[in-house]
Design an enzyme around this catalytic site. Structure first.
Site, PDB file in Angstrom:
ATOM      1  N   HIS A 125      44.347  34.663  42.654  1.00  0.00           N
ATOM      2  CA  HIS A 125      44.455  33.332  42.047  1.00  0.00           C
ATOM      3  C   HIS A 125      45.344  33.332  40.802  1.00  0.00           C
ATOM      4  CE1 HIS A 125      40.518  31.926  44.231  1.00  0.00           C
ATOM      5  NE2 HIS A 125      41.556  32.042  45.035  1.00  0.00           N
ATOM      6  N   CYS A 147      66.722  28.294  33.409  1.00  0.00           N
ATOM      7  CA  CYS A 147      65.622  27.887  32.524  1.00  0.00           C
ATOM      8  C   CYS A 147      64.646  29.051  32.408  1.00  0.00           C
ATOM      9  CB  CYS A 147      64.841  26.722  33.115  1.00  0.00           C
ATOM     10  SG  CYS A 147      65.808  25.297  33.498  1.00  0.00           S
TER      11      CYS A 147
HETATM   12  P1  OAD Z   1      31.575  31.011  41.448  1.00  0.00           P
HETATM   13  O1  OAD Z   1      31.227  30.362  40.160  1.00  0.00           O
HETATM   14  O2  OAD Z   1      31.696  30.153  42.654  1.00  0.00           O
HETATM   15  O3  OAD Z   1      30.479  32.112  41.766  1.00  0.00           O
HETATM   16  C1  OAD Z   1      30.076  33.030  40.791  1.00  0.00           C
HETATM   17  C2  OAD Z   1      29.087  33.972  41.429  1.00  0.00           C
HETATM   18  O4  OAD Z   1      28.758  34.964  40.479  1.00  0.00           O
HETATM   19  C3  OAD Z   1      27.771  33.322  41.859  1.00  0.00           C
HETATM   20  O5  OAD Z   1      27.466  33.720  43.186  1.00  0.00           O
HETATM   21  C4  OAD Z   1      26.751  33.884  40.867  1.00  0.00           C
HETATM   22  O6  OAD Z   1      25.471  34.067  41.451  1.00  0.00           O
HETATM   23  C5  OAD Z   1      27.371  35.225  40.558  1.00  0.00           C
HETATM   24  N1  OAD Z   1      26.983  35.824  39.284  1.00  0.00           N
HETATM   25  C6  OAD Z   1      26.563  35.228  38.135  1.00  0.00           C
HETATM   26  N2  OAD Z   1      26.321  36.140  37.185  1.00  0.00           N
HETATM   27  C7  OAD Z   1      26.588  37.357  37.755  1.00  0.00           C
HETATM   28  C8  OAD Z   1      26.534  38.709  37.277  1.00  0.00           C
HETATM   29  N3  OAD Z   1      26.170  38.994  36.013  1.00  0.00           N
HETATM   30  N4  OAD Z   1      26.889  39.696  38.134  1.00  0.00           N
HETATM   31  C9  OAD Z   1      27.270  39.424  39.392  1.00  0.00           C
HETATM   32  N5  OAD Z   1      27.333  38.171  39.900  1.00  0.00           N
HETATM   33  C10 OAD Z   1      26.998  37.152  39.088  1.00  0.00           C
HETATM   34  O7  OAD Z   1      32.888  31.881  41.187  1.00  0.00           O
HETATM   35  P2  OAD Z   1      33.913  32.458  42.257  1.00  0.00           P
HETATM   36  O8  OAD Z   1      33.221  32.859  43.505  1.00  0.00           O
HETATM   37  O9  OAD Z   1      34.754  33.444  41.562  1.00  0.00           O
HETATM   38  O10 OAD Z   1      39.303  29.194  41.814  1.00  0.00           O
HETATM   39  O11 OAD Z   1      34.784  31.175  42.552  1.00  0.00           O
HETATM   40  C11 OAD Z   1      35.901  31.285  43.391  1.00  0.00           C
HETATM   41  C12 OAD Z   1      37.006  30.388  42.892  1.00  0.00           C
HETATM   42  O12 OAD Z   1      36.516  29.067  42.714  1.00  0.00           O
HETATM   43  C13 OAD Z   1      37.551  30.758  41.527  1.00  0.00           C
HETATM   44  O13 OAD Z   1      38.547  31.765  41.583  1.00  0.00           O
HETATM   45  C14 OAD Z   1      38.126  29.460  41.038  1.00  0.00           C
HETATM   46  C15 OAD Z   1      36.996  28.558  41.426  1.00  0.00           C
HETATM   47  O14 OAD Z   1      37.275  27.228  41.554  1.00  0.00           O
HETATM   48  C16 OAD Z   1      40.317  28.506  41.284  1.00  0.00           C
HETATM   49  O15 OAD Z   1      40.317  28.117  40.132  1.00  0.00           O
HETATM   50  C17 OAD Z   1      41.454  28.316  42.245  1.00  0.00           C
END
Ligand code: OAD
Length: 255
Positions: A125, A147
């Site tokens: 990302h 640019c």
């Molecule tokens: P999410 O916010 O969807 O998920 C975060 C995950 O981390 C959840 O499943 C939580 O349970 C878990 N979590 C929380 N604390 C934790 C810890 N201490 N250790 C391990 N896990 C923990 O985030 P992403 O899956 O990264 O994209 O989201 C994917 C994408 O959606 C991101 O890259 C972003 C977002 O919109 C863009 O901005 C394009």
């Protein structure tokens, strides 16, 4: 850890030990213990406070560039002094001890895997600390390198003094293509790995989450590390319930 979790943990260690190739997909949760908010956690997640369609799409930026720029600028500022945690370090140290054995794929834009010393990171990302032009320069009929984004006129957002092109953060927004080379390398790792470790991601966002499906279809064991349920649990061979800073150091320490 109760006894059933302990035996799953030992089973995963055996798989990792035997694996010549490991792929690892991380998400916002691996940075949570560094103090970085996730996106979808109910109370603390970014998307509990903001609507992604207002801030993380090209349409949103074109509609209100200053608002989107300011939101990213604040996130950059908040990230500047943030330090990697024990989970990031465990992955980086494993990669250093076993060169070429673990392909690290992240959805995170915060640079913390890199800061922890991971020698290579496929950042699907993008990165929040860099900028790129919003538009290609074709309209102005100039080659792109006429640019330079670092020479943009200051402002919010900065813009090219010659053609007015706006600088934007070099992150992937909803509806945009992932960087082709990083995605191709991630897919290759998913197809050839024997274990796919999925840590700190809800598994809600594709195509990144699809890598776990691809790995499973190619015969890999899929292992989840997360304190909560995820959308990938149903295809997992093992679910390790807990935080990444607690689990990853013990999972990846040498046998
Ligand atoms: P999410 O916010 O969807 O998920 C975060 C995950 O981390 C959840 O499943 C939580 O349970 C878990 N979590 C929380 N604390 C934790 C810890 N201490 N250790 C391990 N896990 C923990 O985030 P992403 O899956 O990264 O994209 O989201 C994917 C994408 O959606 C991101 O890259 C972003 C977002 O919109 C863009 O901005 C394009």
């Amino acid at each position: 850890m109760d006894s059933s979790q302990a035996s799953i943990f030992e089973q995963v260690r055996v798989w990792l030990h035997a694996a010549r190739h490991i792929a690892m997909l991380t998400g916002a949760g691996v940075s949570a213990e560094s103090g970085v908010p996730t996106f979808r956690d109910a109370q603390t997640g970014m998307w509990a406070r903001f609507r992604p369609e207002d801030l993380a799409t090209e349409e949103a930026f074109r509609r209100d560039p200053q608002r989107v720029w300011d939101w990213y600028a604040e996130r950059r500022e908040n990230l500047r002094d943030v330090q990697p945690n024990a989970g990031h370090s465990a992955v980086a140290e494993f990669q250093q001890r076993h060169p070429g054995r673990l392909t690290l794929i992240t959805q995170n834009v915060d640079g913390l895997h890199q800061k922890a010393g991971s020698p290579s990171v496929l950042a699907l990302h993008g990165t929040i600390f860099e900028n790129q032009w919003l538009d290609r320069c074709e309209l102005a009929r100039r080659p792109m390198d006429a640019c330079h984004v670092d020479q943009a006129e200051p402002g919010r957002p900065p813009r090219c003094a010659q053609c007015g092109n706006l600088a934007r953060p070099a992150v992937v927004w909803f509806g945009e293509m992932l960087p082709t080379a990083a995605m191709a390398a991630a897919e290759q790792a998913a197809r050839r790995c024997e274990v796919m470790l999925v840590a700190g991601t809800s598994g809600a966002v594709y195509p990144a989450a699809g890598l776990a499906h691809q790995a499973r279809a190619a015969g890999a064991k899929v292992v989840i590390v997360n304190p909560d349920e995820t959308e990938l649990d149903e295809i997992a061979d093992a679910v390790l319930t807990g935080t990444s800073a607690r689990i990853l150091p013990r999972l990846l320490e040498d046998w």
